[in-house]
Each structure stands twice: as structure tokens, then as C-alpha cells.
Scaffold this motif. Structure first.
Motif, PDB file in Angstrom:
ATOM      1  N   ILE A 126       0.838  -1.208   0.000  1.00 20.20           N
ATOM      2  CA  ILE A 126       0.000   0.000   0.000  1.00 20.20           C
ATOM      3  C   ILE A 126       0.866   1.247   0.000  1.00 20.20           C
ATOM      4  N   PHE A 127       1.896   1.250   0.840  1.00 15.99           N
ATOM      5  CA  PHE A 127       2.780   2.412   0.953  1.00 15.99           C
ATOM      6  C   PHE A 127       3.401   2.763  -0.389  1.00 15.99           C
ATOM      7  N   ASN A 128       3.935   1.765  -1.084  1.00 19.49           N
ATOM      8  CA  ASN A 128       4.621   2.030  -2.350  1.00 19.49           C
ATOM      9  C   ASN A 128       3.689   2.644  -3.384  1.00 19.49           C
ATOM     10  N   GLN A 129       2.414   2.268  -3.361  1.00 19.85           N
ATOM     11  CA  GLN A 129       1.483   2.871  -4.311  1.00 19.85           C
ATOM     12  C   GLN A 129       0.979   4.216  -3.808  1.00 19.85           C
ATOM     13  N   ALA A 130       0.605   4.268  -2.529  1.00 19.54           N
ATOM     14  CA  ALA A 130      -0.013   5.477  -1.986  1.00 19.54           C
ATOM     15  C   ALA A 130       0.949   6.660  -1.946  1.00 19.54           C
ATOM     16  N   TRP A 131       2.233   6.390  -1.734  1.00 22.60           N
ATOM     17  CA  TRP A 131       3.205   7.469  -1.609  1.00 22.60           C
ATOM     18  C   TRP A 131       4.003   7.707  -2.888  1.00 22.60           C
ATOM     19  N   SER A 132       3.614   7.054  -3.964  1.00 24.79           N
ATOM     20  CA  SER A 132       4.406   7.101  -5.194  1.00 24.79           C
ATOM     21  C   SER A 132       4.526   8.503  -5.774  1.00 24.79           C
ATOM     22  N   GLU A 133       3.534   9.370  -5.501  1.00 20.67           N
ATOM     23  CA  GLU A 133       3.542  10.722  -6.062  1.00 20.67           C
ATOM     24  C   GLU A 133       4.040  11.755  -5.063  1.00 20.67           C
ATOM     25  N   ASN A 134       4.431  11.326  -3.875  1.00 23.22           N
ATOM     26  CA  ASN A 134       4.926  12.258  -2.870  1.00 23.22           C
ATOM     27  C   ASN A 134       6.290  12.812  -3.278  1.00 23.22           C
ATOM     28  N   TRP A 135       6.564  14.032  -2.850  1.00 23.11           N
ATOM     29  CA  TRP A 135       7.842  14.667  -3.165  1.00 23.11           C
ATOM     30  C   TRP A 135       9.001  13.790  -2.694  1.00 23.11           C
ATOM     31  N   GLY A 136       9.934  13.528  -3.605  1.00 24.10           N
ATOM     32  CA  GLY A 136      11.159  12.823  -3.247  1.00 24.10           C
ATOM     33  C   GLY A 136      11.019  11.335  -3.003  1.00 24.10           C
ATOM     34  N   ASN A 137       9.825  10.786  -3.213  1.00 18.58           N
ATOM     35  CA  ASN A 137       9.621   9.364  -2.913  1.00 18.58           C
ATOM     36  C   ASN A 137      10.561   8.482  -3.714  1.00 18.58           C
ATOM     37  N   VAL A 138      11.164   7.531  -3.021  1.00 16.19           N
ATOM     38  CA  VAL A 138      11.946   6.464  -3.642  1.00 16.19           C
ATOM     39  C   VAL A 138      11.516   5.170  -2.976  1.00 16.19           C
ATOM     40  N   PRO A 139      11.079   4.174  -3.731  1.00 21.61           N
ATOM     41  CA  PRO A 139      10.639   2.915  -3.114  1.00 21.61           C
ATOM     42  C   PRO A 139      11.728   2.325  -2.221  1.00 21.61           C
ATOM     43  N   PHE A 140      11.302   1.763  -1.093  1.00 20.00           N
ATOM     44  CA  PHE A 140      12.234   1.133  -0.172  1.00 20.00           C
ATOM     45  C   PHE A 140      12.968  -0.028  -0.841  1.00 20.00           C
ATOM     46  N   THR A 141      14.262  -0.137  -0.586  1.00 16.84           N
ATOM     47  CA  THR A 141      14.948  -1.384  -0.895  1.00 16.84           C
ATOM     48  C   THR A 141      14.574  -2.385   0.195  1.00 16.84           C
ATOM     49  N   GLU A 142      14.834  -3.651  -0.046  1.00 16.96           N
ATOM     50  CA  GLU A 142      14.498  -4.653   0.958  1.00 16.96           C
ATOM     51  C   GLU A 142      15.304  -4.435   2.244  1.00 16.96           C
ATOM     52  N   ASP A 143      16.574  -4.041   2.110  1.00 12.84           N
ATOM     53  CA  ASP A 143      17.386  -3.762   3.301  1.00 12.84           C
ATOM     54  C   ASP A 143      16.822  -2.598   4.106  1.00 12.84           C
ATOM     55  N   GLN A 144      16.394  -1.528   3.417  1.00 17.66           N
ATOM     56  CA  GLN A 144      15.810  -0.385   4.113  1.00 17.66           C
ATOM     57  C   GLN A 144      14.525  -0.796   4.820  1.00 17.66           C
ATOM     58  N   TRP A 145      13.712  -1.592   4.138  1.00 18.92           N
ATOM     59  CA  TRP A 145      12.443  -2.017   4.711  1.00 18.92           C
ATOM     60  C   TRP A 145      12.675  -2.878   5.949  1.00 18.92           C
ATOM     61  N   GLN A 146      13.615  -3.788   5.877  1.00 19.89           N
ATOM     62  CA  GLN A 146      13.890  -4.661   7.018  1.00 19.89           C
ATOM     63  C   GLN A 146      14.463  -3.877   8.189  1.00 19.89           C
ATOM     64  N   HIS A 147      15.261  -2.867   7.902  1.00 22.26           N
ATOM     65  CA  HIS A 147      15.812  -2.010   8.956  1.00 22.26           C
ATOM     66  C   HIS A 147      14.681  -1.261   9.654  1.00 22.26           C
ATOM     67  N   LEU A 148      13.744  -0.713   8.856  1.00 21.11           N
ATOM     68  CA  LEU A 148      12.591  -0.020   9.422  1.00 21.11           C
ATOM     69  C   LEU A 148      11.733  -0.974  10.237  1.00 21.11           C
TER      70      LEU A 148
END
Length: 368
Positions: free
Chosen positions: A215-237
Motif C-alpha cells: 500500500i505504501f509504495n502505491q499510496a506514496w508514489s507521487e509524494n515529493w522525493g519518494n523512492v521505493p524502499f529497498t528490501e534492506d531499508q524495509w527490514q531495517h525499518l
């Protein structure tokens, strides 16, 4: 006194020197919340950014005294996504010394130019969904969880070094008053056939997180500066969220069994972390755990609704559920942040339900 710049090696000894300089900057700022310094050192040395970017760490000295620090970096994930070669800066801290700031940025800009960049954007520590932005108001208030704090003179220093506003991000504050129209919208939404707003199930956290990520990747796709999370970033979060997630404050909205929206709020652990004074051991962890029981504020950190399900009241219904559970827990207020100034639909919703904008965080840019 002579001024010099040191380019740091990425060793634990040098990074600790870089990180702990904050203590000198903030010793007379009672609203500053020290991070757990060891965690910041680890994040810089071994965090997920190291797989998607490159960086240079700098210190400015007058004589043998550190007076400023700076990271300049390139984020390969951002540049690949936007087909650009944007330079960034972050982890900026300084005494009120314009010459030192100009000099350390000149050194950082030299490195970025060598990498082919024509501008620097920040502060970002390191990516858009890490800590970002320069606080430009509300200095008399403690920062909430995962938000920045800095001395008031930082804006002057950065503008003096040639930076100008690129975009602002806002924080809103909500009390426990529930407007009647909010109750009415919630009632209408909850009557919809096949709709459920449920609490996140901690024991199923991995599958719950997968739904949230989609949901996040679609919902925030048009937000300023958005870059989809890498798997490492997602796991860290996810690892950090698991430590502080309260099921009563995290929700997934499902329609006919399919996740369509989510909202996650967190106890404002900063109020407890402040007691630890930057150290978990020997007594910091105990102080944090004791203080967590007293906290009356939460931060609504992320919310997302799939595009085809927007403007149907789901955002308001999830906020209503958050408030309902929060009030039962003794929560008295919620910080809703960060909301980029270009996200007019979300700002409109927050203002309609009685949120007050109370902090501004600025991202600045300088072209070379």
C-alpha cells in the motif's frame, strides 16, 4: 584561529568522533533529545544506505576544536529512480561559525562535483524516509520520535552558505476532541459492507508488513522525493518498528478481505529516550522503560490509502480509531508528521479534523 577540514575514514573511531560532536552543540539546548549515540554510529557505518549509496564525512576544526560536521552523499537508488545525479548532504551540525560552515560545504561540494553532481539537497540522514529537514520554528518544544531538532541559527548558516528552500514538511498536532462530523463519517464508513478496520496482529508482523509495504509504495508514489524502499531499508525499518509498535495504535483497513489502507502511530518514545542522555548502558535502558509508561503523546508516522479507495472517508475512520484507542490508553495528544507541503489532500483532511500545524521542517538546495 586557523581553520582546517578533516576528511574522515569510515572507521568506528572516526565515526564516533563525528557523532559525539553533537554533545558540544547542544549542551545549552534543553529541548534537544540526544539520540542513542551508539545506534547512530552503527547506522552510519553499517546501515542500509551503505548498499545504495556513497558518502564522505567531514569535520571542521578551529585549532584542535571541532566546530562543524557534514556528510555529503550520493543515493544511487534515488538517482536511478529519477534518472538524475543529485547530490545530498546530511548529519549537519555546527557551532555558530559561518566561515567554518562555508568552508566545510565547499569541501563537500568539491567531492560532489567530482562525482558529477551539480547541486546538493538536504538535510537528509541519508534518504527521504530517514530523518530529514531543518527545523525552522517551534524551537521551544522537544522533538517527537524520528523528527529532527536543531539550533535556530542553522537556517542562517545554510542560507549564508548559498542554500535556498526547496520544499517544506509540516507537523500537525491533534488533541482528544472528536468533531461531530468525524463521528458521522466514521459511522458511515463502518457501515460499508465488507469493510473492516482492524488492529495489526503482532504475531503475524511479517505478513502484515508485506501488506503495508504494498500500500505504501502505491499510496506514496507521487509524494515529493519518494523512492521505493529497498528490501534492506524495509527490514531495517521493520526491525525498529517491532521494538516500539503497539497493536492498539496500528491499523489495516480491509475491503472484502483485501488490505486497502493502513495507519501506524507510535508512542512518542523520545520523551523516554531523553532520560537516557544518549546511552543505553548502564542505566539508560531502565530509565527508558520506566518513562515509557508515563507518556501521553503519540506520533502518527505513516498512513496510506490505495488510489482507487481515496476520498471515501477511510483516512478519517482510521484516525477516529486511533483516537478511540489512544484515549482509552490515556493519550492526550497526537503529532501527525511529516506531511509535505504539496500533499494538499492530506493537509485538508488534517485541518478538517481539528489538527493544528505547529512545526515546519525545511529541505534546502544549492546549485553549483
Amino acid at each position: 584561529m586557523s581553520l582546517r577540514i578533516e576528511v574522515l575514514s569510515e572507521t568506528k573511531k572516526d565515526v564516533k568522533k563525528f557523532v559525539y560532536f553533537m554533545k558540544d552543540v547542544y549542551k545549552s539546548y534543553p529541548h534537544f533529545v540526544p539520540p542513542i549515540y551508539a545506534d547512530v554510529v552503527k547506522f552510519i557505518l553499517k546501515g542500509p544506505f551503505n548498499k545504495i549509496g556513497e558518502k564522505q564525512l567531514l569535520l571542521a576544526y578551529r585549532g584542535d576544536k571541532i566546530v562543524a560536521r557534514l556528510s555529503v552523499h550520493r543515493n544511487f537508488a534515488h538517482n536511478d529512480f529519477y534518472k538524475t545525479n543529485q547530490g545530498f548532504f546530511g548529519f549537519f551540525e555546527a557551532l555558530d561559525d559561518q566561515e567554518a560552515v562555508n568552508t566545510i560545504f565547499a569541501e563537500g561540494e568539491k567531492w560532489l562535483k567530482e562525482k558529477g553532481c551539480t547541486s546538493a539537497l538536504g538535510p537528509m540522514n541519508f534518504a527521504v524516509y530517514d530523518e530529514i529537514g531543518l527545523l525552522v520554528d517551534a524551537f521551544e518544544m522537544d522533538p517527537v520520535l524520528l523528527c529532527t531538532y536543531n539550533p535556530p541559527y542553522y537556517l542562517k548558516l545554510l542560507e549564508g552558505a548559498g542554500f535556498k528552500k526547496e520544499v517544506d514538511w509540516y507537523a500537525f498536532l491533534k488533541d482528544t476532541n472528536v468533531p461531530n462530523f468525524m463521528r458521522l463519517i466514521n459511522s458511515r464508513v463502518m457501515k460499508q459492507k465488507g469493510l473492516v478496520i482492524r488492529e495489526v496482529i503482532r504475531k503475524n508482523i511479517d505478513s502484515e508488513a508485506a501488506a503495508v509495504k504494498h500500500i505504501f509504495n502505491q499510496a506514496w508514489s507521487e509524494n515529493w522525493g519518494n523512492v521505493p524502499f529497498t528490501e534492506d531499508q524495509w527490514q531495517h525499518l521493520l526491525k525498529d518498528l517491532k521494538m516500539i509498535l503497539n497493536e492498539k495504535l496500528a491499523f489495516i483497513t480491509e475491503l472484502n478481505g483485501e488490505p486497502i489502507a493502513f495507519a501506524i502511530s507510535l508512542i512518542d518514545a523520545n520523551q523516554a529516550v531523553k532520560k537516557a542522555k544518549g546511552r543505553l548502558f548502564p542505566f539508560g535502558l531502565i530509565k527508558i522503560l520506566l518513562e515509557m509508561k508515563k507518556i501521553k503523546r503519540i506520533r502518527t508516522t505513516i498512513m496510506g490509502v490505495l488510489k482507487e479507495h481515496r476520498n471515501k472517508g477511510y483516512e478519517i475512520a482510521m484516525v477516529h480509531k486511533t483516537m478511540e484507542n489512544g484515549i482509552a490508553m490515556g493519550i492526550t495528544e497526537s503529532d501527525c508528521s511529516l506531511i509535505v507541503e504539496t500533499n494538499t489532500p492530506m493537509i485538508t483532511v488534517l485541518e478538517k479534523i481539528g489538527c493544528v500545524r505547529y512545526k515546519t521542517f525545511r529541505v534546502l538546495k544549492k546549485s553549483f
